[in-house]
Write a protein that holds these residues in place. Structure first.
Motif, PDB file in Angstrom:
ATOM      1  N   THR A   6       0.804  -1.225   0.000  1.00 41.89           N
ATOM      2  CA  THR A   6       0.000   0.000   0.000  1.00 41.89           C
ATOM      3  C   THR A   6       0.839   1.280   0.000  1.00 41.89           C
ATOM      4  N   HIS A   7       2.167   1.139   0.017  1.00 37.54           N
ATOM      5  CA  HIS A   7       2.980   2.361   0.083  1.00 37.54           C
ATOM      6  C   HIS A   7       4.379   2.095  -0.463  1.00 37.54           C
ATOM      7  N   ALA A   8       4.593   2.481  -1.707  1.00 34.95           N
ATOM      8  CA  ALA A   8       5.904   2.281  -2.332  1.00 34.95           C
ATOM      9  C   ALA A   8       6.280   3.550  -3.076  1.00 34.95           C
ATOM     10  N   HIS A   9       7.551   3.925  -2.966  1.00 34.27           N
ATOM     11  CA  HIS A   9       8.023   5.105  -3.695  1.00 34.27           C
ATOM     12  C   HIS A   9       8.869   4.666  -4.888  1.00 34.27           C
ATOM     13  N   LEU A  10       8.234   3.938  -5.796  1.00 36.34           N
ATOM     14  CA  LEU A  10       8.936   3.549  -7.029  1.00 36.34           C
ATOM     15  C   LEU A  10       9.219   4.773  -7.891  1.00 36.34           C
ATOM     16  N   GLY A  24      -2.538  11.451  -0.857  1.00 31.71           N
ATOM     17  CA  GLY A  24      -1.488  11.160   0.119  1.00 31.71           C
ATOM     18  C   GLY A  24      -0.131  11.093  -0.558  1.00 31.71           C
ATOM     19  N   GLU A  25       0.966  11.146   0.172  1.00 29.55           N
ATOM     20  CA  GLU A  25       0.825  11.157   1.589  1.00 29.55           C
ATOM     21  C   GLU A  25       0.835  12.581   2.097  1.00 29.55           C
ATOM     22  N   ILE A  26      -0.006  12.798   3.101  1.00 34.35           N
ATOM     23  CA  ILE A  26      -0.110  14.107   3.731  1.00 34.35           C
ATOM     24  C   ILE A  26      -0.050  13.870   5.239  1.00 34.35           C
ATOM     25  N   PHE A  69      -3.306   5.173   8.365  1.00 34.72           N
ATOM     26  CA  PHE A  69      -2.108   5.633   9.069  1.00 34.72           C
ATOM     27  C   PHE A  69      -0.934   4.821   8.551  1.00 34.72           C
ATOM     28  N   HIS A  70      -0.152   5.474   7.676  1.00 35.60           N
ATOM     29  CA  HIS A  70       0.939   4.791   6.990  1.00 35.60           C
ATOM     30  C   HIS A  70       2.142   4.631   7.908  1.00 35.60           C
ATOM     31  N   CYS A  71       2.905   3.557   7.668  1.00 35.39           N
ATOM     32  CA  CYS A  71       4.130   3.278   8.437  1.00 35.39           C
ATOM     33  C   CYS A  71       3.864   3.380   9.936  1.00 35.39           C
ATOM     34  N   THR A 116       5.703  -1.474   2.160  1.00 33.06           N
ATOM     35  CA  THR A 116       7.172  -1.497   2.253  1.00 33.06           C
ATOM     36  C   THR A 116       7.736  -0.119   2.597  1.00 33.06           C
ATOM     37  N   ASP A 117       7.080   0.965   2.118  1.00 34.09           N
ATOM     38  CA  ASP A 117       7.661   2.315   2.194  1.00 34.09           C
ATOM     39  C   ASP A 117       9.020   2.336   1.477  1.00 34.09           C
ATOM     40  N   CYS A 118       9.177   1.460   0.485  1.00 43.40           N
ATOM     41  CA  CYS A 118      10.450   1.394  -0.226  1.00 43.40           C
ATOM     42  C   CYS A 118      10.721   2.713  -0.947  1.00 43.40           C
TER      43      CYS A 118
HETATM   44 ZN   LIG Z   1       6.180   7.442   2.151  1.00 44.38          ZN
END
Ligand SMILES: [Zn+2]
Length: 256
Positions: A6-10, A91-93, A153-155, A203-205
């Motif tokens: 649900t959260h990747a910075h590719l 997001g993300e905010i 609520f991410h990470c 992952t928040d990769c």
């Molecule tokens: Zn992020």
């Protein structure tokens, strides 16, 4: 089986050279969707480009990260509103009072404005919230008008007490690879406590690689290790955790 990051910075420079291989590896471990998340206009535009390259697996979220808000202009807001219809989330905010790269007052002003935009376009919200124990009381107070709004609520790494307060919202929490770290017993306790129906995985990769890859560049394929740890903590099978957390993500982001 389904599996969603649900959260990747590719969209970050770390993936410039081998994006294709990274996406292939993600597919080979069974990932079915990856949400690529923007932090400003530039990374949001790149996320939209990546979705065009791999429409079968990529979805995008666009927004302005609390670190970046001090640089955000009115033009950036016009861009955001024009592109939001093709994003699955805003997001993300949020608020980051730990690093405080943007002044607190500025972070608050942007957060409130961005939440209103989410409502206007009927988009769920990915939140980046960081601060000490007192911060959480303050932050949840600010968010209280959005108690029944879809917030993620991410990470999430806070303890059980914070999780308890968050569960009173109609929100979900996203568990990063940190849950595999030796010293993360507090977070493991949180995962044991929160119902699986309120949990998604991320992952928040390129950041926060789970063990055994800690310290190396993270990528969506590594989400497997996070899912395995959550399975262990919940006494569920790996497949079951993948399916239930993916169903939660599909519901939240209105996928399929
Ligand atoms: Zn992020």
């Amino acid at each position: 089986m389904r599996l969603i990051d649900t959260h990747a910075h590719l969209n970050f420079p770390e993936f410039k050279k081998d994006l294709k291989e990274v996406v292939e590896r993600a597919k080979s471990v069974g990932l079915t969707k990856i949400i690529v998340v923007g932090i400003d206009r530039k990374t949001g535009e790149r996320a939209i480009e990546i979705k065009k390259l791999y429409p079968e697996i990529i979805e995008v979220a666009i927004g302005f990260h609390p670190h970046e808000v001090k640089k955000i202009s009115e033009e950036d807001y016009l861009w955001l509103e024009s592109q939001l219809p093709q994003a699955v989330a805003l997001g993300e905010i949020g608020l980051d009072f730990v690093k405080e790269y943007s002044p607190k007052e500025v972070q608050l002003q942007h957060l409130e404005r961005l939440l209103e935009i989410a409502k206007k376009y009927n988009r769920p919200v990915i939140l980046h919230m960081r601060g000490d124990q007192n911060f959480w009381k303050f932050a949840l107070d600010i968010l209280s008008p959005f108690k029944y709004y879809p917030l993620l609520f991410h990470c999430f790494t806070a303890d059980k007490e914070v999780a308890k307060a968050i569960l009173e919202f109609h929100s979900i929490i996203s568990i990063p690879g940190i849950v595999t770290f030796e010293k993360a017993e507090n977070l493991r306790e949180t995962v044991r406590y929160v119902p699986i129906e309120r949990i998604v995985l991320e992952t928040d990769c390129p950041f926060l690689s789970p063990n055994p890859f800690r310290g190396k560049r993270n990528e969506p394929a590594f989400i497997e290790y996070t899912a395995k740890m959550v399975a262990k903590l919940k006494g569920m099978s790996y497949e079951e955790v993948c399916n239930v957390t993916s169903e939660n993500a599909e519901r939240f982001f209105n996928l399929v």
